[in-house]
Design a protein around this motif. Structure first.
Motif, PDB file in Angstrom:
ATOM      1  N   SER A 133      -2.246   0.316   6.950  1.00 15.48           N
ATOM      2  CA  SER A 133      -2.036   1.526   7.738  1.00 15.48           C
ATOM      3  C   SER A 133      -1.271   1.301   9.038  1.00 15.48           C
ATOM      4  CB  SER A 133      -3.384   2.184   8.054  1.00 15.48           C
ATOM      5  OG  SER A 133      -4.260   1.241   8.633  1.00 15.48           O
ATOM      6  N   ASP A 134      -1.060   0.047   9.429  1.00 14.62           N
ATOM      7  CA  ASP A 134      -0.231  -0.215  10.604  1.00 14.62           C
ATOM      8  C   ASP A 134       1.148  -0.749  10.212  1.00 14.62           C
ATOM      9  OD1 ASP A 134      -1.367  -2.540   9.684  1.00 14.62           O
ATOM     10  OD2 ASP A 134      -2.087  -3.253  11.619  1.00 14.62           O
ATOM     11  N   ASP A 135       1.477  -0.666   8.919  1.00 14.65           N
ATOM     12  CA  ASP A 135       2.774  -1.103   8.411  1.00 14.65           C
ATOM     13  C   ASP A 135       3.573   0.096   7.909  1.00 14.65           C
ATOM     14  OD1 ASP A 135       1.787  -3.645   8.912  1.00 14.65           O
ATOM     15  OD2 ASP A 135       1.268  -4.034   6.816  1.00 14.65           O
ATOM     16  N   TRP A 136       4.785  -0.146   7.438  1.00 13.43           N
ATOM     17  CA  TRP A 136       5.600   0.910   6.844  1.00 13.43           C
ATOM     18  C   TRP A 136       6.597   0.299   5.871  1.00 13.43           C
ATOM     19  CZ3 TRP A 136       6.443  -1.262  11.524  1.00 13.43           C
ATOM     20  CH2 TRP A 136       7.746  -1.621  11.882  1.00 13.43           C
ATOM     21  N   VAL A 137       7.271   1.155   5.104  1.00 21.20           N
ATOM     22  CA  VAL A 137       8.183   0.683   4.057  1.00 21.20           C
ATOM     23  C   VAL A 137       9.477   1.482   4.094  1.00 21.20           C
ATOM     24  CG1 VAL A 137       6.355  -0.138   2.515  1.00 21.20           C
ATOM     25  CG2 VAL A 137       7.130   2.242   2.360  1.00 21.20           C
ATOM     26  N   ASP A 138      10.534   0.912   3.495  1.00 22.01           N
ATOM     27  CA  ASP A 138      11.794   1.633   3.347  1.00 22.01           C
ATOM     28  C   ASP A 138      11.595   2.855   2.450  1.00 22.01           C
ATOM     29  OD1 ASP A 138      13.432   0.090   4.957  1.00 22.01           O
ATOM     30  OD2 ASP A 138      14.070  -1.245   3.331  1.00 22.01           O
ATOM     31  N   SER A 139      12.451   3.840   2.602  1.00 18.84           N
ATOM     32  CA  SER A 139      12.304   5.082   1.836  1.00 18.84           C
ATOM     33  C   SER A 139      12.521   4.876   0.336  1.00 18.84           C
ATOM     34  CB  SER A 139      13.267   6.143   2.356  1.00 18.84           C
ATOM     35  OG  SER A 139      14.605   5.704   2.206  1.00 18.84           O
ATOM     36  N   ASN A 140      13.251   3.824  -0.052  1.00 20.36           N
ATOM     37  CA  ASN A 140      13.483   3.557  -1.479  1.00 20.36           C
ATOM     38  C   ASN A 140      12.558   2.485  -2.041  1.00 20.36           C
ATOM     39  OD1 ASN A 140      14.497   1.222  -0.332  1.00 20.36           O
ATOM     40  ND2 ASN A 140      16.552   1.412  -1.205  1.00 20.36           N
ATOM     41  N   PHE A 141      11.540   2.134  -1.265  1.00 18.08           N
ATOM     42  CA  PHE A 141      10.638   1.028  -1.626  1.00 18.08           C
ATOM     43  C   PHE A 141      10.012   1.233  -3.009  1.00 18.08           C
ATOM     44  CE2 PHE A 141       6.275  -0.774  -1.437  1.00 18.08           C
ATOM     45  CZ  PHE A 141       6.570  -2.110  -1.184  1.00 18.08           C
ATOM     46  N   LEU A 142       9.347   2.352  -3.216  1.00 22.06           N
ATOM     47  CA  LEU A 142       8.654   2.582  -4.485  1.00 22.06           C
ATOM     48  C   LEU A 142       9.631   2.804  -5.631  1.00 22.06           C
ATOM     49  CD1 LEU A 142       5.697   4.856  -3.294  1.00 22.06           C
ATOM     50  CD2 LEU A 142       5.617   2.432  -3.909  1.00 22.06           C
ATOM     51  N   GLU A 143      10.739   3.480  -5.360  1.00 19.50           N
ATOM     52  CA  GLU A 143      11.731   3.706  -6.416  1.00 19.50           C
ATOM     53  C   GLU A 143      12.303   2.391  -6.923  1.00 19.50           C
ATOM     54  OE1 GLU A 143      15.745   6.361  -7.291  1.00 19.50           O
ATOM     55  OE2 GLU A 143      15.030   6.122  -5.236  1.00 19.50           O
ATOM     56  N   LYS A 144      12.652   1.512  -6.010  1.00 16.62           N
ATOM     57  CA  LYS A 144      13.214   0.209  -6.393  1.00 16.62           C
ATOM     58  C   LYS A 144      12.197  -0.617  -7.189  1.00 16.62           C
ATOM     59  CE  LYS A 144      17.342  -0.391  -4.237  1.00 16.62           C
ATOM     60  NZ  LYS A 144      18.537  -1.071  -4.778  1.00 16.62           N
ATOM     61  N   LEU A 145      10.971  -0.649  -6.707  1.00 13.94           N
ATOM     62  CA  LEU A 145       9.944  -1.443  -7.386  1.00 13.94           C
ATOM     63  C   LEU A 145       9.618  -0.853  -8.759  1.00 13.94           C
ATOM     64  CD1 LEU A 145       7.451  -2.310  -4.498  1.00 13.94           C
ATOM     65  CD2 LEU A 145       9.180  -3.770  -5.506  1.00 13.94           C
ATOM     66  N   TYR A 146       9.532   0.467  -8.827  1.00 13.82           N
ATOM     67  CA  TYR A 146       9.212   1.110 -10.098  1.00 13.82           C
ATOM     68  C   TYR A 146      10.304   0.854 -11.136  1.00 13.82           C
ATOM     69  CZ  TYR A 146       8.441   4.703 -13.600  1.00 13.82           C
ATOM     70  OH  TYR A 146       8.266   5.358 -14.789  1.00 13.82           O
ATOM     71  N   ASN A 147      11.554   1.045 -10.750  1.00 13.17           N
ATOM     72  CA  ASN A 147      12.647   0.816 -11.694  1.00 13.17           C
ATOM     73  C   ASN A 147      12.650  -0.619 -12.213  1.00 13.17           C
ATOM     74  OD1 ASN A 147      13.551   3.441 -11.501  1.00 13.17           O
ATOM     75  ND2 ASN A 147      15.076   2.999  -9.923  1.00 13.17           N
TER      76      ASN A 147
END
Length: 242
Positions: free
Chosen positions: A96-110
């Protein structure tokens, strides 16, 4: 099946405890993901500051956010509860004190789908107040299948991070985080990597790990020293046996 009852593809599990300074940035990075078919399971672990109000503010605006409130039991209980409640086929953990790039989940999922992998790993940057450092920097999308290679590419035991990854839920649903200990990630991650048949690294997207001086792991105690010793004993035994 109604739109409301449709299962999400990915469940993002966010344990939160007294992070009023950081939780907003974390949640913004998740609700703005380019991969939209997600649920964000936020476990408010007995926060006593304004964390709960900020989470509720986001939940009112985005029905993909599912809030679970519990007494303070620690990150292991929170993550275990998140896994139990997750409805997605894939699971990711974001502190909860971190963050991710906006394409993080899309890239990992693909990547995890295209390679039929059990785990997809993103690059990660450690952020301090006035500096940053790569913890992982993956420059190619590449498969790893042997335990030795998976351990090496994930930098175990130095970086037994549970975040910066996307997991098949079927891989981890029965692997619980040990409760009441520090360094629970050192016990969990090697076990999961051993069970994983294929791991894929994913370039061009990042997880941002904030060094938070008020975090539980940063506080020194006799128990922390004892748990560190126990965790390192586990790692030594793990390497010896495998």
């Amino acid at each position: 099946m109604t739109k409301e009852s449709k299962l999400p593809v990915i469940s993002v599990i966010v344990p939160a405890y007294n992070v009023e300074k950081y939780i907003r940035e974390c949640l913004v990075s998740l609700v703005e993901q380019t991969f939209r078919d997600i649920e964000i399971v936020v476990i408010n672990d007995g926060s006593t500051d304004k964390t709960a109000q900020i989470i509720d503010e986001f939940a009112r605006k985005d029905n993909r956010i599912k809030v679970i409130t519990q007494e303070n039991h620690g990150v292991s209980v929170a993550r275990n509860r998140g896994i139990e409640q997750a409805r997605g086929e894939y699971i990711s953990f974001v502190d909860s004190d971190d963050w991710v790039d906006s394409n993080f989940l899309e890239k990992l999922y693909n990547a995890i789908v295209n390679h039929n992998a059990d785990i997809a790993c993103a690059s990660a940057i450690r952020k301090r107040k006035n500096s940053e450092k790569y913890r992982f920097l993956y420059k190619e999308e590449k498969e790893y299948t042997t335990l030795k290679d998976k351990i090496k590419v994930c930098k175990v035991p130095n970086c037994c991070y549970v975040w910066n990854k996307l997991y098949k839920k079927s891989l981890i649903k029965n692997t619980k985080f040990k409760i009441g200990v520090y360094f629970e990630d050192m016990l969990w991650t090697p076990t999961v990597l051993k069970a994983c048949e294929k791991l894929v690294t994913v370039p061009d997207t990042f997880y941002y790990y904030r060094v938070n001086k008020s975090s539980i792991v940063k506080k020194c105690s006799d128990k922390k020293q004892k748990d560190s010793y126990t965790s390192h004993k586990f790692i030594i035994r793990f390497f010896k046996n495998n």
